[in-house]
Enzyme design. Sequence first.
Site, PDB file in Angstrom:
ATOM      1  N   GLU A 175      -6.858   4.474   7.976  1.00  0.00           N
ATOM      2  CA  GLU A 175      -6.671   5.918   7.742  1.00  0.00           C
ATOM      3  C   GLU A 175      -7.953   6.544   7.196  1.00  0.00           C
ATOM      4  OE1 GLU A 175      -3.066   5.386   5.509  1.00  0.00           O
ATOM      5  OE2 GLU A 175      -2.078   4.809   7.372  1.00  0.00           O
ATOM      6  N   SER A 225       3.723  -2.107  10.281  1.00  0.00           N
ATOM      7  CA  SER A 225       5.175  -2.143  10.503  1.00  0.00           C
ATOM      8  C   SER A 225       5.834  -3.464  10.087  1.00  0.00           C
ATOM      9  CB  SER A 225       5.515  -1.797  11.955  1.00  0.00           C
ATOM     10  OG  SER A 225       5.116  -0.454  12.233  1.00  0.00           O
ATOM     11  N   LYS A 280       0.041   4.223  -0.251  1.00  0.00           N
ATOM     12  CA  LYS A 280      -0.645   5.372   0.369  1.00  0.00           C
ATOM     13  C   LYS A 280      -0.479   6.617  -0.507  1.00  0.00           C
ATOM     14  CE  LYS A 280      -0.267   3.086   4.780  1.00  0.00           C
ATOM     15  NZ  LYS A 280      -0.196   3.162   6.231  1.00  0.00           N
ATOM     16  N   GLY A 299       2.718   2.291  10.728  1.00  0.00           N
ATOM     17  CA  GLY A 299       3.647   3.411  10.551  1.00  0.00           C
ATOM     18  C   GLY A 299       4.370   3.804  11.832  1.00  0.00           C
ATOM     19  N   ASN A 354       0.866  -1.191   0.000  1.00  0.00           N
ATOM     20  CA  ASN A 354       0.000   0.000   0.000  1.00  0.00           C
ATOM     21  C   ASN A 354       0.899   1.238   0.000  1.00  0.00           C
ATOM     22  OD1 ASN A 354      -1.800   2.038   0.472  1.00  0.00           O
ATOM     23  ND2 ASN A 354      -2.467   1.295   2.479  1.00  0.00           N
ATOM     24  N   HIS A 407      -9.491   0.960   4.933  1.00  0.00           N
ATOM     25  CA  HIS A 407      -8.209   1.184   5.614  1.00  0.00           C
ATOM     26  C   HIS A 407      -8.454   2.084   6.829  1.00  0.00           C
ATOM     27  CE1 HIS A 407      -4.151   2.421   6.531  1.00  0.00           C
ATOM     28  NE2 HIS A 407      -3.759   1.352   5.859  1.00  0.00           N
ATOM     29  N   GLU A 429      -5.142  -4.990  10.491  1.00  0.00           N
ATOM     30  CA  GLU A 429      -4.118  -3.964  10.676  1.00  0.00           C
ATOM     31  C   GLU A 429      -4.382  -3.220  11.991  1.00  0.00           C
ATOM     32  OE1 GLU A 429      -2.360  -2.833   6.498  1.00  0.00           O
ATOM     33  OE2 GLU A 429      -3.810  -1.364   7.173  1.00  0.00           O
TER      34      GLU A 429
HETATM   35  O1  G3P Z   1      -1.937  -0.699   4.653  1.00  0.00           O
HETATM   36  C1  G3P Z   1      -0.651  -0.895   5.157  1.00  0.00           C
HETATM   37  C2  G3P Z   1      -0.422  -0.220   6.417  1.00  0.00           C
HETATM   38  O2  G3P Z   1      -1.365   0.593   6.930  1.00  0.00           O
HETATM   39  C3  G3P Z   1       0.748  -0.560   7.234  1.00  0.00           C
HETATM   40  O3  G3P Z   1       1.616   0.501   7.109  1.00  0.00           O
HETATM   41  O4  G3P Z   1       3.808   1.569   7.113  1.00  0.00           O
HETATM   42  O5  G3P Z   1       3.042   0.272   9.107  1.00  0.00           O
HETATM   43  O6  G3P Z   1       3.653  -0.926   7.024  1.00  0.00           O
HETATM   44  P1  G3P Z   1       3.126   0.346   7.628  1.00  0.00           P
END
Ligand code: G3P
Length: 249
Positions: free
Chosen positions: A98, A212, A12, A172, A10, A96, A166
Amino acid sequence: MGRKFFVGGNWKCNGTFDEVKKIVNILNEGQVPSQDVVEVVVSPPYVFIPVVKSLLRPDFHVAAQNCWVKKGGAFTGEVSAEMLVNLEVPWVILGHSERRLILGESNEFVADKVAYALSQGLKVIACVGETLEQREAGTTVEVVAAQTKAIAEKVKDWTNIVLAYEPVWAIGTGKVASPAQAQEVHSELRKWLQANVSSEVAASTRIIYGGSVNGANSKELAGQPDIDGFLVGGASLKPEFIDIIKSAE
Ligand code: G3P
């Protein structure tokens, strides 16, 4: 029925035209297991979808990061499921965190989007996950079950759904869920599907983990019985995405 490992990237709201072409080059050169072993889907921002589709290796596929809840028309700023189908974009990410948290998408709205996207022939990566507050309050399973229930109430055929767990606190933040923490929720989700949808759907639906994930932690996470792949954010923009794909082996 075996569940083929699934790795989504993703991207983003990141990237310039040149950066996107560089990422695609890295992906195209990566040595990864065959399509029989792993399904790889990358999700660029809408505007880059055509260029990514035209340059990307044929064994990798493309997803949009969202789509509109019903047939397109007078909805300024939205992109419809029909448009994605028209451009031969096979996948879409919906729900998602977000979008749920920043843009206020409710469980019902996400479920409506999932149902509509499926009805148009798209395959859906449907995201669920709890916030840190919800985890600390001990309501993780309740939260992800309610998010999944909203979808199950509107969708009968789960063939084209991948469920992405997630946890919001892991996105992140560099704070990945431990393999045991992730496995526990994946197993609860599978049990929920078994009890509320069917044993077949529970056995065949891929439940992937996001939050992460990186080249160093993906192998151990992938070893958990109910983790069928990943939805990767930050690391999907880097060469280590190839290592994450290799954890399918
Ligand atoms: O959709 C993937 C996500 O929200 C995870 O993000 O940067 O933690 O891998 P990240």
